[in-house]
Scaffold this active site. Structure first.
Site, PDB file in Angstrom:
ATOM      1  CE1 TYR A  50      -4.664  -1.074  11.025  1.00  0.00           C
ATOM      2  CE2 TYR A  50      -6.521   0.025  12.073  1.00  0.00           C
ATOM      3  CZ  TYR A  50      -5.214   0.051  11.628  1.00  0.00           C
ATOM      4  OH  TYR A  50      -4.469   1.199  11.779  1.00  0.00           O
ATOM      5  CE1 TYR A  89       8.242 -10.711  22.151  1.00  0.00           C
ATOM      6  CE2 TYR A  89      10.554 -10.079  22.169  1.00  0.00           C
ATOM      7  CZ  TYR A  89       9.551 -10.927  21.763  1.00  0.00           C
ATOM      8  OH  TYR A  89       9.854 -12.006  20.976  1.00  0.00           O
ATOM      9  CB  THR A 115      -0.930   0.043   1.242  1.00  0.00           C
ATOM     10  OG1 THR A 115      -0.128  -0.055   2.412  1.00  0.00           O
ATOM     11  CG2 THR A 115      -1.936  -1.094   1.215  1.00  0.00           C
ATOM     12  CG  ASP A 120       5.699  -8.999   4.123  1.00  0.00           C
ATOM     13  OD1 ASP A 120       5.498  -8.555   5.270  1.00  0.00           O
ATOM     14  OD2 ASP A 120       4.867  -9.673   3.492  1.00  0.00           O
TER      15      ASP A 120
END
Ligand code: UDP
Length: 329
Positions: free
Chosen positions: A147, A161, A37, A58
């Site tokens: 999303y 994390y 995009t 990616d």
């Protein structure tokens, strides 16, 4: 020694503005994007700079960067409802696997990481305006679920994390943002309306137009993100402009701005379209000393001037080229 920052989604709307800002601040900037995009035209002006490098990659696949890394900003993700419908799996992967890969990289490099979350974590909010403490009202299996849930997972793994590995993490919850370099055909309301005005078409209002949004100009957002990254604050922070408006009134503003005398037409409201949205920015004000400075009228004018410079080919293109290419593969 210059500090090095990795910016994912570098060729996108927000990523490209972040690249500009960090270059201006004297950083060495590594931009990464798979161009689904994103558009290289957003960053081509940076290619001659010796402190800028671009990687076509990616981030849902293992991410390797050689040398030292001080900061990571994870901004790679499709971000419009039309994109989620077209590339739902990639949207889920970049928010989940992509984030995991970048957290791993941050741990390896002892870098601080800031991840781009969103007001979509609040779903169709039952609380208004939205404070960071609100847990949200999200439909996991609706069209926006790919999303919203990816971003919710992103926040969860980022916090894990932080607590488990002691990683330095920052989470920004971004509300509707606009400005130059938005994709004209991404289906979002602002480029949709301006594109329609420039093509002499009717403005399409979804539903009755009583739903609200609060639009933040991109420079204000970038300032907030910059401050958050350099702050000590490890909880999520809303960044957005609380100036709320209905979509009907917004359409009227665009008609006035473009002076094209457009009519509006009404279309069906998409499923799970949030009815109202406004950031509570008390935390950003208190912790970062940040609040938006650019009014909607100023920001819209700059953005309209940008869209006017686009070619006829761009204005009438049904799809972003690289995006179309990706889908066919
Ligand atoms: N919208 C609209 N006409 C359009 C595109 C969007 O009325 O041509 C509406 C949409 O239904 C939503 C609002 O504008 O209520 C903002 O949509 P956008 O896709 O920009 O972002 P989001 O819904 O994710 O905030």
């Amino acid at each position: 020694m210059k500090k090095t920052v990795l910016i994912t989604g570098a060729a996108g709307f927000l990523g490209s503005h972040l690249c500009d800002r960090f270059m201006k601040e004297g950083y060495r900037v590594l931009g990464m994007d798979n161009l689904i995009t994103g558009d290289l035209r957003n960053i081509e002006h940076l290619f001659p700079e010796k402190d800028f490098e671009f990687y076509n990659h990616d981030v849902s696949n293992f991410v390797h960067v050689s040398g030292k890394l001080d900061y990571i900003l994870h901004f790679a993700s499709p971000a419009s409802p039309i994109d989620y419908l077209k590339i739902p799996i990639q949207t889920l992967k970049v928010g989940s696997l992509g984030t995991h890969n970048l957290l791993g990289l941050a741990k390896e490099k002892k870098a601080r990481i800031l991840v781009a979350s969103t007001s979509e974590v609040y779903g169709d909010p039952a609380v208004h305006p939205q404070k960071e403490s609100y847990f949200g009202n999200v439909n996991p299996i609706g069209p926006r679920g790919v999303y919203d849930e990816a971003k919710r997972f992103q926040e969860a793994i980022t916090m894990a994390y932080h607590t488990y590995h002691g990683l330095e993490t920052r989470i920004v919850r971004i509300f509707n943002t606009y400005g130059p370099r938005m994709r004209l055909n991404d289906g979002r309301v602002l480029p949709a309306f301006i594109g329609q005005a420039l093509r002499g078409e009717d403005l399409t209002i979804f539903g009755d137009g009583s739903q609200t949004r609060s639009f933040c100009y991109v420079d204000d957002l970038i300032e907030g993100i910059y401050r958050l990254l350099l702050s000590d604050y490890e909880q999520p922070v809303n960044i957005g402009n609380p100036d709320e408006i209905t979509i009907s009134d917004f359409a009227e503003e665009i008609v006035k701005l473009t002076g094209t005398g457009q009519k509006v037409v009404y279309k069906d409201l998409p499923k799970d379209d949030p009815k109202q949205r406004q950031p509570d920015i008390t935390v950003a004000k208190e912790v970062l000393g940040w609040e938006p400075k650019i009014s909607r009228s100023e920001g819209l004018k700059i953005t309209y001037d940008y869209f006017k410079t686009l070619s006829k080919e761009d204005l009438y293109a049904k799809e972003h080229n690289t995006f179309e290419h990706y889908i066919k593969r």
